[in-house]
Write a protein that holds these residues in place. Structure first.
Motif, PDB file in Angstrom:
ATOM      1  N   UNK A   1       0.829  -1.216   0.000  1.00 60.64           N
ATOM      2  CA  UNK A   1       0.000   0.000   0.000  1.00 60.64           C
ATOM      3  C   UNK A   1       0.862   1.264   0.000  1.00 60.64           C
ATOM      4  N   UNK A   2       0.467   2.217  -0.804  1.00 57.68           N
ATOM      5  CA  UNK A   2       1.281   3.428  -0.953  1.00 57.68           C
ATOM      6  C   UNK A   2       1.061   4.383   0.215  1.00 57.68           C
ATOM      7  N   UNK A   3       1.524   3.944   1.364  1.00 62.49           N
ATOM      8  CA  UNK A   3       1.294   4.716   2.571  1.00 62.49           C
ATOM      9  C   UNK A   3       1.936   6.095   2.504  1.00 62.49           C
ATOM     10  N   UNK A   4       3.132   6.139   1.954  1.00 66.43           N
ATOM     11  CA  UNK A   4       3.861   7.404   1.887  1.00 66.43           C
ATOM     12  C   UNK A   4       3.077   8.439   1.076  1.00 66.43           C
ATOM     13  N   UNK A   5       2.574   7.987  -0.067  1.00 68.93           N
ATOM     14  CA  UNK A   5       1.828   8.908  -0.913  1.00 68.93           C
ATOM     15  C   UNK A   5       0.557   9.372  -0.211  1.00 68.93           C
ATOM     16  N   UNK A   6      -0.080   8.471   0.484  1.00 70.06           N
ATOM     17  CA  UNK A   6      -1.298   8.822   1.193  1.00 70.06           C
ATOM     18  C   UNK A   6      -1.046   9.937   2.187  1.00 70.06           C
ATOM     19  N   UNK A   7       0.133   9.932   2.767  1.00 71.87           N
ATOM     20  CA  UNK A   7       0.429  10.938   3.789  1.00 71.87           C
ATOM     21  C   UNK A   7       0.426  12.339   3.170  1.00 71.87           C
ATOM     22  N   UNK A   8       0.791  12.438   1.913  1.00 72.76           N
ATOM     23  CA  UNK A   8       0.715  13.744   1.257  1.00 72.76           C
ATOM     24  C   UNK A   8      -0.733  14.175   1.140  1.00 72.76           C
ATOM     25  N   UNK A   9      -1.551  13.215   0.784  1.00 72.51           N
ATOM     26  CA  UNK A   9      -2.949  13.528   0.517  1.00 72.51           C
ATOM     27  C   UNK A   9      -3.685  14.005   1.770  1.00 72.51           C
ATOM     28  N   UNK A  10      -3.242  13.510   2.896  1.00 70.17           N
ATOM     29  CA  UNK A  10      -3.957  13.814   4.137  1.00 70.17           C
ATOM     30  C   UNK A  10      -3.357  14.946   4.942  1.00 70.17           C
ATOM     31  N   UNK A  11      -2.160  15.360   4.575  1.00 67.56           N
ATOM     32  CA  UNK A  11      -1.479  16.380   5.377  1.00 67.56           C
ATOM     33  C   UNK A  11      -2.109  17.759   5.159  1.00 67.56           C
ATOM     34  N   UNK A  12      -2.434  18.410   6.241  1.00 65.62           N
ATOM     35  CA  UNK A  12      -3.116  19.708   6.161  1.00 65.62           C
ATOM     36  C   UNK A  12      -2.082  20.836   6.080  1.00 65.62           C
ATOM     37  N   UNK A  13      -1.880  21.294   4.867  1.00 63.22           N
ATOM     38  CA  UNK A  13      -0.804  22.259   4.634  1.00 63.22           C
ATOM     39  C   UNK A  13      -1.208  23.418   3.732  1.00 63.22           C
ATOM     40  N   UNK A  14      -2.427  23.402   3.231  1.00 57.40           N
ATOM     41  CA  UNK A  14      -2.814  24.373   2.214  1.00 57.40           C
ATOM     42  C   UNK A  14      -3.697  25.461   2.809  1.00 57.40           C
ATOM     43  N   UNK A  15      -3.407  26.711   2.491  1.00 60.20           N
ATOM     44  CA  UNK A  15      -4.199  27.820   3.022  1.00 60.20           C
ATOM     45  C   UNK A  15      -5.486  27.994   2.220  1.00 60.20           C
ATOM     46  N   UNK A  16      -6.412  28.720   2.807  1.00 59.10           N
ATOM     47  CA  UNK A  16      -7.741  28.845   2.207  1.00 59.10           C
ATOM     48  C   UNK A  16      -7.696  29.539   0.850  1.00 59.10           C
ATOM     49  N   UNK A  17      -6.770  30.475   0.680  1.00 58.88           N
ATOM     50  CA  UNK A  17      -6.667  31.175  -0.593  1.00 58.88           C
ATOM     51  C   UNK A  17      -6.336  30.216  -1.721  1.00 58.88           C
ATOM     52  N   UNK A  18      -5.405  29.306  -1.448  1.00 64.36           N
ATOM     53  CA  UNK A  18      -5.009  28.317  -2.452  1.00 64.36           C
ATOM     54  C   UNK A  18      -6.144  27.339  -2.731  1.00 64.36           C
ATOM     55  N   UNK A  19      -6.823  26.932  -1.683  1.00 67.09           N
ATOM     56  CA  UNK A  19      -7.966  26.038  -1.849  1.00 67.09           C
ATOM     57  C   UNK A  19      -9.032  26.714  -2.705  1.00 67.09           C
ATOM     58  N   UNK A  20      -9.246  27.973  -2.448  1.00 66.14           N
ATOM     59  CA  UNK A  20     -10.218  28.743  -3.222  1.00 66.14           C
ATOM     60  C   UNK A  20      -9.835  28.761  -4.701  1.00 66.14           C
ATOM     61  N   UNK A  21      -8.570  29.005  -4.955  1.00 67.58           N
ATOM     62  CA  UNK A  21      -8.067  29.018  -6.332  1.00 67.58           C
ATOM     63  C   UNK A  21      -8.299  27.678  -7.027  1.00 67.58           C
ATOM     64  N   UNK A  22      -7.931  26.606  -6.341  1.00 68.43           N
ATOM     65  CA  UNK A  22      -7.999  25.272  -6.941  1.00 68.43           C
ATOM     66  C   UNK A  22      -9.434  24.825  -7.177  1.00 68.43           C
ATOM     67  N   UNK A  23     -10.293  25.082  -6.193  1.00 68.94           N
ATOM     68  CA  UNK A  23     -11.664  24.584  -6.288  1.00 68.94           C
ATOM     69  C   UNK A  23     -12.584  25.549  -7.031  1.00 68.94           C
ATOM     70  N   UNK A  24     -12.206  26.824  -7.076  1.00 67.58           N
ATOM     71  CA  UNK A  24     -13.075  27.809  -7.687  1.00 67.58           C
ATOM     72  C   UNK A  24     -14.158  28.309  -6.746  1.00 67.58           C
TER      73      UNK A  24
END
Lengths: 110, 110
Positions: A1-24
């Motif tokens: 199982x790609x545990x290492x990769x999963x850790x990227x997916x779950x790590x809370x590191x992104x600010x709301x401005x960036x999330x806004x940009x990505x999601x629209x």
DNA sequence: CGTGTAAGGAATTCTGACACG
DNA sequence: CGTGTAAGGAATTCTGACACG
């Protein structure tokens, strides 16, 4: 199982401005969905919200539901339902594992 | 190949404050390593630096090298050397692929 | 219900420079 | 060479509230 990769997916590191940009979505919308318990960002010591890629995917799903006219409360209910199913599945699997161990598992040396 | 997961690793979404927290490096150090061309963050429209998880891993490696007393210039040379090797390998592989295609590959219908 | 907005404050990030060495 | 720091400005984020509906 790609545990290492999963850790990227779950790590809370992104600010709301960036999330806004990505999601629209607007920051207002993102904060509101948190208020309605659809997403759960972490906070820095100073109180800034931090999101994971998983949160972003979750937001994408929320967008689709909203477009279909589903209300936040319904989306939340659906989330809780799915979570419950996952939990039951896990419990079931662990019970089976427990029984297998009891019969064939490695025993502690006496 | 886990392309989807890789996209998380390479996406530049993390602000310098968060990178500083995760790596333990000061913002000054992180900016300096960029000046020395060891990392390459992206910029938002307003000029804020954005880093990827890959950049963070790269920083971890830099830290180790620095602790061994290696200077930034040497680290950069090492990086360029590895990159060159990778490029040569890719070219070699593509040439082989090209030859195989020439002999056994799918031909355009005439 | 879901979202926009103006308001005021606090925290973040940026650059160029001086300092030490 | 590598890093700390004070400086001033610009951009970000936060909360609580009013508005529309």
């Amino acid at each position: 199982m790609a545990l290492k990769e999963e850790s990227y997916k779950d790590k809370k590191v992104i600010t709301i401005g960036t999330v806004s940009e990505i999601t629209g979505l607007s920051e207002r919308q993102i904060r509101y969905y948190e208020e309605r318990k659809l997403i759960f960002p972490e906070r820095t010591q100073k109180g800034t919200r931090k999101y994971s890629f998983n949160d972003i995917e979750q937001l994408m799903e929320i967008v689709e539901k909203m477009e279909e006219g589903v209300q936040t409360y319904e989306i939340r209910k659906e989330m809780l339902r799915k979570e419950k199913q996952l939990n039951e599945k896990t419990v079931r699997e662990q019970m089976i594992r427990g029984q297998l161990n009891a019969q064939f598992g490695i025993q502690k040396p006496r």
